[in-house]
Design a protein around this motif. Structure first.
Motif, short mmCIF file in Angstrom:
data_model
loop_
_atom_site.label_atom_id
_atom_site.label_comp_id
_atom_site.label_asym_id
_atom_site.label_seq_id
_atom_site.Cartn_x
_atom_site.Cartn_y
_atom_site.Cartn_z
N TYR A 269 0.84 -1.19 0.00
CA TYR A 269 0.00 0.00 0.00
C TYR A 269 0.88 1.25 0.00
CZ TYR A 269 -3.72 -3.21 1.41
OH TYR A 269 -4.61 -4.26 1.47
N PRO A 270 0.93 1.99 -1.10
CA PRO A 270 1.67 3.26 -1.07
C PRO A 270 1.03 4.22 -0.07
CG PRO A 270 1.18 2.58 -3.32
CD PRO A 270 0.40 1.69 -2.43
N PRO A 271 1.77 4.81 0.81
CA PRO A 271 1.18 5.67 1.86
C PRO A 271 0.49 6.89 1.29
CG PRO A 271 3.57 5.88 1.84
CD PRO A 271 3.24 4.76 0.90
N GLY A 272 -0.73 7.12 1.77
CA GLY A 272 -1.45 8.35 1.44
C GLY A 272 -2.01 8.40 0.04
N GLU A 273 -2.07 7.29 -0.68
CA GLU A 273 -2.56 7.30 -2.05
C GLU A 273 -3.88 6.53 -2.15
OE1 GLU A 273 1.84 7.47 -4.18
OE2 GLU A 273 0.44 5.86 -4.68
N SER A 274 -4.87 7.19 -2.72
CA SER A 274 -6.19 6.58 -2.89
C SER A 274 -6.97 7.39 -3.91
CB SER A 274 -6.95 6.54 -1.54
OG SER A 274 -7.18 7.86 -1.08
N GLY A 279 -10.43 3.36 -4.28
CA GLY A 279 -10.20 3.20 -2.85
C GLY A 279 -8.72 3.37 -2.54
N LYS A 280 -8.27 2.73 -1.49
CA LYS A 280 -6.86 2.81 -1.10
C LYS A 280 -6.01 2.05 -2.11
CE LYS A 280 -3.86 2.18 2.91
NZ LYS A 280 -3.77 1.67 4.31
N GLY A 662 -7.16 12.27 -3.42
CA GLY A 662 -7.48 11.09 -2.64
C GLY A 662 -8.87 11.14 -2.04
N GLU A 663 -9.22 10.08 -1.30
CA GLU A 663 -10.53 10.01 -0.67
C GLU A 663 -10.71 11.09 0.39
OE1 GLU A 663 -11.96 5.49 -0.58
OE2 GLU A 663 -10.01 5.76 0.39
N PRO A 706 -6.07 7.73 -12.81
CA PRO A 706 -4.98 6.75 -12.75
C PRO A 706 -5.18 5.78 -11.58
CG PRO A 706 -4.25 8.87 -11.90
CD PRO A 706 -5.63 9.09 -12.45
N GLN A 707 -4.81 4.53 -11.80
CA GLN A 707 -4.94 3.49 -10.79
C GLN A 707 -3.74 2.55 -10.87
OE1 GLN A 707 -8.70 1.48 -11.20
NE2 GLN A 707 -9.90 3.37 -10.94
#
Length: 797
Positions: A269-274, A279-280, A662-663, A706-707
Motif C-alpha cells: 500500500y503506497p502511503p497516502g494514495e487513494s 479506494g486505497k 485522494g478520498e 490513474p490506478q
C-alpha cells in the motif's frame, strides 16, 4: 470450539452405546422404541419431538395445512413434558390451499393458531413460516417467546409495523428473515427500533426484495456495525454508493497475519494514495512462484497460530485468517435450524450451551454477503473486496455490470438503455492474497469465460449472444488476458457461475470445458500432495463443487415471435444491424476525428523517467514479470503471433506526472505509464500495450483516473508496479476506431443456426469423462472427472 469445555463428570463418564447407534435408527422406529423402556424413551423421544412437523412430513408425506391444524388440536391433549420437547416448528412444507382453512374440529384461523405457540410449546426456538399469506402482523408478534432464536417469515403478506421490533421476545433472536415482505425498513431503522437495542443477539439478517436503497442500507450498517456476520440484501435497489459505509462499519481492521509471500505474493500500500473509484491504492508484489500459481506448497494449509498467552488472545494479531481447511459456518435456514434445535433425529443443544455456539457469536463484521439482483458494478465490487481485509467467506453477486469511465464509454452504452454485464479483469481480487477466507462464491460467468453479456441493445437474444462472443470476447481477451483458474485460489471450495448463455459459437464451451479440466487436474495434484508426504501438513480441499447456471433457451421465443429457422420467415439481420443501437457505429469513422466525450483530462505534464525510477516504488526483491497465460480458443489478435513478441526490457516506456485527489481530498502526484516510447520496436510490444498507447494519443480525455496496475494489466504487458489510466485501458473493450478495411460483422441465419447448445456440450463432455473414469484403473483415475460435482441448470436457478 462451539461450546465450553465439558465438566469433569461429563469428560470421565463411560460413554453409552445407545448414543452411538441411535443416529443410525430410522425415524419411523422412534415411536415404537419410546414404548420399550424409560431409557429408550429418554433417548428417542427428543429425537422424535424436537422438530415434529418435519418428522411428520418425512413419515406421512402429508403437506396439507389442514394436517397442521389437526396436529395443534391434538397437542391440547398431550402432556406438558412432551410438548416441552418441541424446539422447532417448520411450516415451510405445508402448502396453503383454499382460502377457507377452518375445519369442523378446529375453529381458529392460522393467525389465531400461531398465537397459541408460546403457551403450547414453552421451549420453542425456531419458527419457519415462509410464504404463508394469511398471517397478520399481530399474529407474528404473538407467536414468539423468550426462547425464540430463529424467525423466518419471507414472502408473508403481513406488513410489519415498527412496534413489531420492540417486542422483548426478539432480544434472543439469532436468525431473522423478513425478505419479500411489504413495507420499507427505513422507518424502523431511523427511529430506531430495528437496532441492537432490541435485537442484541441478532447475527443473521436476510432482507431480500425490500426495495432497499443505498441510504437505508447505509443506515443498517451504521446501526448494527460489527454485530451481524451474515447479511442478505439481494434484489434491492443498491448501487456502489453503499460500499463506503459497509467498509467503514461492517469490516474489521486490516489483518496483521498474512500468508506466505512465496506462495501468494504480498499486498503493498503506497502511503497516502487513494481515489474515489479505486479506494486505497495497492499493488500485488509477486514472487517467482505466485504469479503463475505454481508453488509446490500452494495446497498446504496455514501453520497454526501460536500465542504465549492463552487467555489474552493472539499476540499482536488482529482478525487472523482461517487456515484454509476448516469448513465455514452455514447461514442457510436448514443448517441454522439444525445447529440451534437439533433437527429431526437429533438431540437439541442444551440451553446453557446455545450462546457459545459459533453461529451465535460475533465475528468482527460481515463474513457472508449476498448482493445479487442489485445495480452493482464490477469495479465497485472489487473495491469492496479489497477493503474487506480478507473477511468474506461466502459472497454472492451474480448481476454485475461493467461500467467504463465516462471518458471511454461509447454513446450506445452512455445512453443508459444498453447494459454490459461481466466481471472482467478483476479475477485477482479472489486470490488468497486479497480474499484469504473465501470458500463459497457465486458470480457472473465472465470471471472464468471472459465473455460479457449484452442486454438492451435492440436485438434478439440469439443475435446479442453472437455479437458478444464474436466481437466483444476477442477484445476482452486482448485487454484482460488473465481469467480465473482453480489454482488461483485453492482455498475456494464452491464456485457457481451464473447467467451462462444457452448457445455458443464455440469459445464459451471450450472455456467452460477447459475450466473443468483444470479443476480435475487440481484435484489430482492435491491427492498427490497427500500421498507424497503422509506425515506432512494437512492439505486444502480445493474446488470441490462447480455449478453452472444456464440461461433459458432464447430460441423458444424466437420460434414463436420471429419464426426462427423458417427460410421464408427468417430474421432480417440486415435491417436489425442497421438500427441506431449499433455499437459498431464508430468503428469505421475517420481516425482523425476524436470521439465526443464530456470528460476533461486532468492536470498532467508529459515527462520521461529513467528505468530505475518506477522500479524504486517497488520492493526490488518481489517484483517479477508475469508470464502471459494463453486461454483456450484465443483469437489471433489476443495472443503473441510473433515468437519474439513480449515486453521490451530495454525500453521502460514513457511516464506522465498526474495530479490525483485522494478520498480525504488531499492531492498527490503519481507517474502514470502511458506506453512504450515511439522509438521502441513495435514488434516487441504486446498488442494490448500498443492499443493502450494509441488510445491515449488519440483521445486526451482518456488521460484521467490513474490506478495501480493489476496483475491482469501486468499479464497484458504493463510494467509491474506502475500506474495506468484505466479509462484508456477499458476503452479497448469498446473500440471507437478500427481500420477502414474491416467490415461490420452481421450474423446470418446460418451463423445463428450453427450456434451450439452449451448444456448438451457440457453433458457430453461429462459423460465422456465418466466413461474414461470408469475404464481407467491407473494412478491418474482421480483426475478425470468423477469426484468433481458439476450442476447445470436449464432455467437459471
Amino acid at each position: 470450539m462451539d461450546r465450553n469445555p465439558p465438566s469433569y463428570h461429563d469428560a470421565t463418564k463411560r460413554p453409552d452405546w445407545l448414543e452411538f447407534v441411535a443416529g443410525s435408527v430410522p425415524v419411523r422406529e422412534y415411536a415404537r422404541l419410546c414404548l420399550v423402556s424409560k431409557r429408550l424413551y429418554h433417548q428417542f423421544a427428543p429425537r422424535l419431538w424436537n422438530d415434529p412437523l418435519t418428522v411428520a412430513a418425512i413419515l406421512t408425506r402429508d403437506n396439507d395445512i389442514e394436517w397442521f391444524y389437526r396436529f395443534m388440536g391434538h397437542m391440547t391433549r398431550v402432556r406438558e413434558s412432551t410438548r416441552a420437547l418441541v424446539t422447532s416448528l417448520d411450516l415451510r412444507p405445508f402448502v396453503v390451499g383454499a382460502p377457507e382453512f377452518t375445519l369442523f374440529s378446529w375453529d381458529k384461523t392460522l393467525s389465531q393458531t400461531l398465537r397459541m405457540l408460546p403457551s403450547t410449546f414453552p421451549n420453542l426456538r425456531c419458527i419457519l413460516l415462509d410464504g404463508h399469506p394469511d398471517v397478520e402482523a399481530d399474529g407474528l408478534a404473538a407467536m414468539l417467546c423468550s426462547s425464540s432464536l430463529v424467525l423466518s417469515i419471507p414472502q408473508c403478506q403481513a406488513k410489519l409495523p415498527s412496534w413489531f421490533f420492540v417486542s422483548p421476545n426478539l432480544e434472543s433472536l439469532v436468525y431473522l428473515d423478513i425478505s419479500a415482505m411489504p413495507g420499507s425498513l427505513r422507518v424502523p431503522l431511523h427511529r430506531p427500533v430495528l437496532s441492537p437495542i432490541n435485537l442484541r443477539s441478532l447475527r443473521i439478517l436476510k432482507a431480500r426484495g425490500r426495495e432497499m436503497d443505498d441510504k437505508t442500507a447505509c443506515l443498517l450498517f451504521k446501526t448494527f456495525q460489527l454485530q451481524l456476520w451474515s447479511v442478505d440484501l439481494g434484489y434491492n435497489k443498491l448501487t456502489d454508493g453503499v460500499f463506503d459505509d459497509m467498509q467503514h462499519f461492517s469490516f474489521p481492521a486490516v489483518s496483521s497475519r498474512t500468508g506466505d509471500f512465496e506462495v501468494e505474493g504480498r499486498l503493498r500500500y503506497p502511503p497516502g494514495e487513494s481515489s474515489a473509484s479505486f479506494g486505497k491504492f495497492c499493488f500485488v508484489d509477486e514472487s517467482d512462484w505466485s504469479a503463475t500459481f505454481s508453488h509446490p506448497h500452494r495446497y498446504l494449509v496455514d501453520a497454526p497460530l501460536y500465542t504465549s498467552n492463552a487467555q489474552g488472545g493472539h499476540d499482536g494479531t488482529t482478525n487472523p485468517r482461517l487456515d484454509g481447511r476448516a469448513k465455514i459456518r452455514s447461514d442457510a435456514p436448514d443448517a441454522v435450524k439444525v445447529a440451534l434445535s437439533g433437527g429431526p433425529g437429533n438431540h437439541s443443544p442444551l440451553p446453557e450451551y446455545i450462546h457459545d455456539l459459533d453461529i451465535c457469536r460475533g465475528h468482527q463484521g460481515i463474513t457472508h454477503l449476498y448482493l445479487s439482483g442489485n445495480n452493482i458494478s464490477a469495479a465497485g465490487l472489487a473495491r469492496m473486496i479489497r477493503s474487506s481485509a480478507g473477511q468474506l467467506q461466502h459472497l454472492e453477486c451474480d448481476s454485475i455490470f461493467f461500467r467504463p469511465h465516462e471518458a471511454s464509454c461509447p454513446p450506445w452504452l452512455a445512453s443508459g438503455k444498453a447494459k454490459v454485464s461481466g466481471f472482467l479483469g478483476l479475477a485477482h481480487v479472489f486470490r488468497p492474497v486479497i480474499s484469504s477466507d473465501l470458500q463459497v462464491l457465486r458470480i457472473h460467468h465472465s470471471l472464468v469465460t471472459q465473455l460479457p453479456t449484452l442486454e438492451g441493445i435492440g436485438l434478439s437474444s440469439m443475435e446479442a449472444l453472437w455479437l458478444a462472443e464474436t466481437c466483444l470476447l476477442p477484445r476482452a481477451e486482448l485487454a484482460y488476458p488473465e481469467s480465473f483458474v482453480p489454482d488461483m485460489n485453492p482455498r475456494l471450495r464452491s464456485l457457481t457461475l451464473t447467467q451462462i448463455p444457452r448457445y455458443s459459437t464455440g469459445p464459451l464451451i471450450e472455456k467452460l470445458i477447459h475450466f473443468l479440466k483444470l479443476a480435475a487436474i487440481q484435484e489430482q495434484a492435491i491427492r498427490d500432495a497427500k500421498t507424497g508426504n503422509r506425515r506432512g501438513p494437512s492439505t486444502l480441499l480445493g474446488l470441490r463443487h462447480i455449478r453452472l447456471e444456464i440461461e433459458p433457451d432464447p430460441r423458444e421465443s424466437l420460434l414463436e415471435d420471429d419464426g426462427f429457422g423458417e427460410e421464408e420467415n427468417g430474421l432480417d439481420t440486415e435491417a436489425l444491424m442497421a438500427q441506431e443501437f449499433s455499437f459498431f457505429r464508430d468503428w469505421t469513422s475517420s481516425p482523425s476525428k476524436p470521439p465526443t466525450s464530456a470528460a476533461r483530462p486532468p492536470a498532467a505534464t508529459a515527462h520521461s523517467y529513467k528505468a530505475a525510477e518506477p522500479q524504486a516504488r517497488n520492493n526490488p526483491e518481489s517484483v517479477s514479470t508475469r508470464p502471459e497465460q494463453p486461454a483456450p480458443g484465443e483469437s489471433p489478435e489476443t495472443g503473441d503471433s510473433n515468437p519474439d513478441d513480449g515486453d521490451n526490457s530495454d525500453d521502460p516506456g514513457e511516464y506522465m506526472t498526474c495530479i490525483c485527489t485522494g478520498e480525504d481530498n488531499t492531492e498527490f502526484t503519481v507517474p502514470v505509464w502511458i506506453g512504450p516510447s515511439p522509438s521502441s520496436k513495435q514488434h516487441r510490444t504486446r498488442p494490448a500495450v500498443r492499443e493502450y498507447a494509441r488510445l491515449l494519443r488519440h483521445d486526451p480525455a482518456l488521460q484521467t483516473d490513474p490506478q495501480p496496475a493489476s496483475p491482469n494489466h501486468v499479464a497484458a504487458g504493463v510494467p509491474s508496479g506502475s500506474y495506468i489510466f484505466t479509462p484508456a485501458w477499458d476503452a479497448m473493450l469498446f473500440p471507437t476506431h478500427l481500420q477502414q478495411q474491416q467490415q461490420r460483422p452481421r450474423p446470418s441465419r446460418r451463423d445463428l443456426r450453427g450456434m451450439r447448445d452449451v448444456v448438451s456440450a457440457i453433458k457430453a463432455y461429462r459423460a465422456q469423462t465418466r466413461v474414461a473414469y470408469n475404464k481407467d484403473d491407473g494412478p491418474d483415475k482421480a483426475g478425470l472427472a468423477a469426484p468433481l460435482t458439476t450442476k447445470t441448470s436449464d432455467d437459471g436457478h
